[in-house]
Design a protein around this motif. Structure first.
Motif, PDB file in Angstrom:
ATOM      1  N   VAL A 135      -0.446  -6.856   6.949  1.00  0.00           N
ATOM      2  CA  VAL A 135      -1.761  -6.559   7.519  1.00  0.00           C
ATOM      3  C   VAL A 135      -2.665  -7.785   7.431  1.00  0.00           C
ATOM      4  O   VAL A 135      -3.336  -8.162   8.383  1.00  0.00           O
ATOM      5  CB  VAL A 135      -2.423  -5.377   6.762  1.00  0.00           C
ATOM      6  N   SER A 136      -2.675  -8.423   6.253  1.00  0.00           N
ATOM      7  CA  SER A 136      -3.603  -9.541   6.039  1.00  0.00           C
ATOM      8  C   SER A 136      -3.130 -10.408   4.881  1.00  0.00           C
ATOM      9  O   SER A 136      -2.261 -10.008   4.092  1.00  0.00           O
ATOM     10  CB  SER A 136      -5.009  -8.997   5.742  1.00  0.00           C
ATOM     11  N   ALA A 137      -3.720 -11.600   4.808  1.00  0.00           N
ATOM     12  CA  ALA A 137      -3.412 -12.528   3.703  1.00  0.00           C
ATOM     13  C   ALA A 137      -4.736 -12.975   3.103  1.00  0.00           C
ATOM     14  O   ALA A 137      -5.811 -12.697   3.653  1.00  0.00           O
ATOM     15  CB  ALA A 137      -2.638 -13.721   4.229  1.00  0.00           C
TER      16      ALA A 137
ATOM     17  N   ALA B  64      -1.053   1.548  -5.484  1.00  0.00           N
ATOM     18  CA  ALA B  64      -0.307   0.438  -4.877  1.00  0.00           C
ATOM     19  C   ALA B  64       0.684  -0.168  -5.874  1.00  0.00           C
ATOM     20  O   ALA B  64       0.485  -0.090  -7.087  1.00  0.00           O
ATOM     21  CB  ALA B  64      -1.275  -0.648  -4.421  1.00  0.00           C
ATOM     22  N   ILE B  65       1.738  -0.762  -5.312  1.00  0.00           N
ATOM     23  CA  ILE B  65       2.665  -1.562  -6.118  1.00  0.00           C
ATOM     24  C   ILE B  65       2.382  -3.021  -5.777  1.00  0.00           C
ATOM     25  O   ILE B  65       2.277  -3.378  -4.598  1.00  0.00           O
ATOM     26  CB  ILE B  65       4.131  -1.225  -5.771  1.00  0.00           C
ATOM     27  N   ILE B  66       2.238  -3.848  -6.793  1.00  0.00           N
ATOM     28  CA  ILE B  66       1.894  -5.247  -6.554  1.00  0.00           C
ATOM     29  C   ILE B  66       2.960  -6.135  -7.176  1.00  0.00           C
ATOM     30  O   ILE B  66       3.210  -6.085  -8.376  1.00  0.00           O
ATOM     31  CB  ILE B  66       0.503  -5.603  -7.140  1.00  0.00           C
TER      32      ILE B  66
ATOM     33  N   ILE C 286       0.570  -5.464   2.489  1.00  0.00           N
ATOM     34  CA  ILE C 286       1.606  -4.869   3.347  1.00  0.00           C
ATOM     35  C   ILE C 286       1.345  -3.371   3.473  1.00  0.00           C
ATOM     36  O   ILE C 286       1.129  -2.688   2.464  1.00  0.00           O
ATOM     37  CB  ILE C 286       3.007  -5.140   2.766  1.00  0.00           C
ATOM     38  N   ARG C 287       1.333  -2.925   4.703  1.00  0.00           N
ATOM     39  CA  ARG C 287       1.237  -1.477   4.949  1.00  0.00           C
ATOM     40  C   ARG C 287       2.420  -1.100   5.821  1.00  0.00           C
ATOM     41  O   ARG C 287       2.628  -1.679   6.892  1.00  0.00           O
ATOM     42  CB  ARG C 287      -0.075  -1.152   5.657  1.00  0.00           C
TER      43      ARG C 287
ATOM     44  N   GLU D 138       0.846  -1.195   0.000  1.00  0.00           N
ATOM     45  CA  GLU D 138       0.000   0.000   0.000  1.00  0.00           C
ATOM     46  C   GLU D 138       0.880   1.245   0.000  1.00  0.00           C
ATOM     47  O   GLU D 138       1.906   1.273   0.688  1.00  0.00           O
ATOM     48  CB  GLU D 138      -0.905  -0.017   1.249  1.00  0.00           C
ATOM     49  N   ARG D 139       0.470   2.244  -0.754  1.00  0.00           N
ATOM     50  CA  ARG D 139       1.197   3.529  -0.722  1.00  0.00           C
ATOM     51  C   ARG D 139       0.220   4.604  -0.223  1.00  0.00           C
ATOM     52  O   ARG D 139      -0.262   4.484   0.889  1.00  0.00           O
ATOM     53  CB  ARG D 139       1.801   3.819  -2.092  1.00  0.00           C
TER      54      ARG D 139
END
Ligand SMILES: Nc1ncnc2c1ncn2[C@@H]1O[C@H](COP(=O)(O)OP(=O)(O)OP(=O)(O)O)[C@@H](O)[C@H]1O
Length: 214
Positions: free
Chosen positions: A145-147, A179-181, A139-140, A98-99
Motif C-alpha cells: 500500500v505504502s512505504a 498487525a504482524i510486523i 502490506i494489505r 495488516e490483518r
C-alpha cells in the motif's frame, strides 16, 4: 477476513514439538549422567543440544508466523524470501502486514505505492540510501500500500538487550493493533516479528526452498 486462529490447526505441530522436546530431555538427562565420567568432554554434546533447541524454535516460529499471515495475504513466500535476503545483506527493514484492524488511523502514512507484493520490489524499497528505505512498508492483502510509514513507538521498557527505534516501532504498532510486523535488523541481520506487544525471533534454517523457517 477470517480469524487466523480458526484457519490453523496447531495440534500436529504441537505434537511434533512435544516429541522433539522429549527426545531433547532424554539427551540432556543422559549428558548429566555421563558428566562425572573422567576425561569426558561435553562440548560436542552441548553443541548438539543447542542445535536441537534452535531447530525446535525455528520450526515453531515459522509455523506460527505462517498461521498468523496466511488468512490475510497469499504472499508468505515472497515475504519470507525477501526478509532472508535482506537479513543476509544486513539491510534494515520494517514490514507491516495488516490483518483485521485498520492501521491508517494509527500510523503516520508515508508514500503511496499501490503495487503487488513481489520479492524484488520489497528488497528494492529497503535498499540503503534510496528515498523510501526509511520507515515501514505497509502490506494489505497482496498489495504494498505504502512505504516510509511512521509507526507509534512502544514506551514499555523492555528487558535487556536495549531495543532501538526500529524494534520499538514494531512492538508499538503491535500493542495497538493485531498487525504482524516483520523486522530485519541492519546491525545484526537478525529477523523477528512483533505480535500483540511481543517480539519473537525468526531463526533462519537452511532449507532447500530457501523459505523463512525456524
Ligand atoms: N517510528 C518509526 N516508524 C518507522 N520506522 C522507524 C521508526 N523509528 C525508526 N524507524 C526506522 O528504524 C531506523 C533506525 O533504526 P535504529 O538503529 O534506531 O533501531 P534498531 O531497532 O536498533 O534497528 P537496527 O537493529 O536495524 O539498527 C530508522 O532509520 C527508520 O528507518
Amino acid at each position: 477476513m477470517l480469524s487466523p486462529y480458526k484457519e490453523c490447526d496447531f495440534s500436529p505441530m504441537k505434537e511434533s514439538l512435544k516429541e522433539d522436546m522429549r527426545l531433547l530431555t532424554g539427551r540432556i538427562q543422559k549428558s548429566i549422567e555421563t558428566l562425572d565420567q573422567d576425561n569426558y568432554c561435553m562440548l560436542k554434546e552441548i553443541e548438539q543440544i543447542k542445535e536441537s533447541f534452535l531447530s525446535i524454535e525455528s520450526r515453531a516460529s515459522t509455523f506460527y508466523l505462517n498461521c498468523y499471515l496466511s488468512p490475510f495475504t497469499d504472499k508468505y513466500t515472497e515475504l519470507s524470501i525477501s526478509v532472508q535476503n535482506l537479513s543476509r545483506r544486513r539491510h534494515g527493514a520494517l514490514i507491516v502486514i495488516e490483518r483485521s484492524d485498520a492501521l491508517e488511523p494509527i500510523i503516520q502514512t508515508g508514500i503511496p505505492i499501490g503495487a503487488e507484493v513481489t520479492q524484488s520490489l520489497l528488497e528494492s524499497l529497503f535498499y540503503p540510501g534510496t528515498p523510501l528505505h526509511d520507515g515501514a512498508v505497509l502490506i494489505r492483502y497482496n498489495q504494498i500500500v505504502s512505504a516510509k510509514n511512521i509507526l507509534p513507538l512502544s514506551h514499555i521498557i523492555q528487558p535487556e538487550p536495549k531495543l532501538g527505534t526500529r524494534h520499538r516501532a514494531a512492538i508499538g504498532l503491535s500493542e495497538l493493533s493485531d498487525a504482524i510486523i516483520l523486522v530485519v535488523s541492519e546491525e545484526t541481520g537478525k529477523v523477528s516479528f512483533a505480535s500483540k506487544g511481543n517480539l519473537y525471533p525468526i531463526v533462519p534454517q537452511q532449507t532447500a526452498s530457501n523459505q523463512m523457517s525456524v
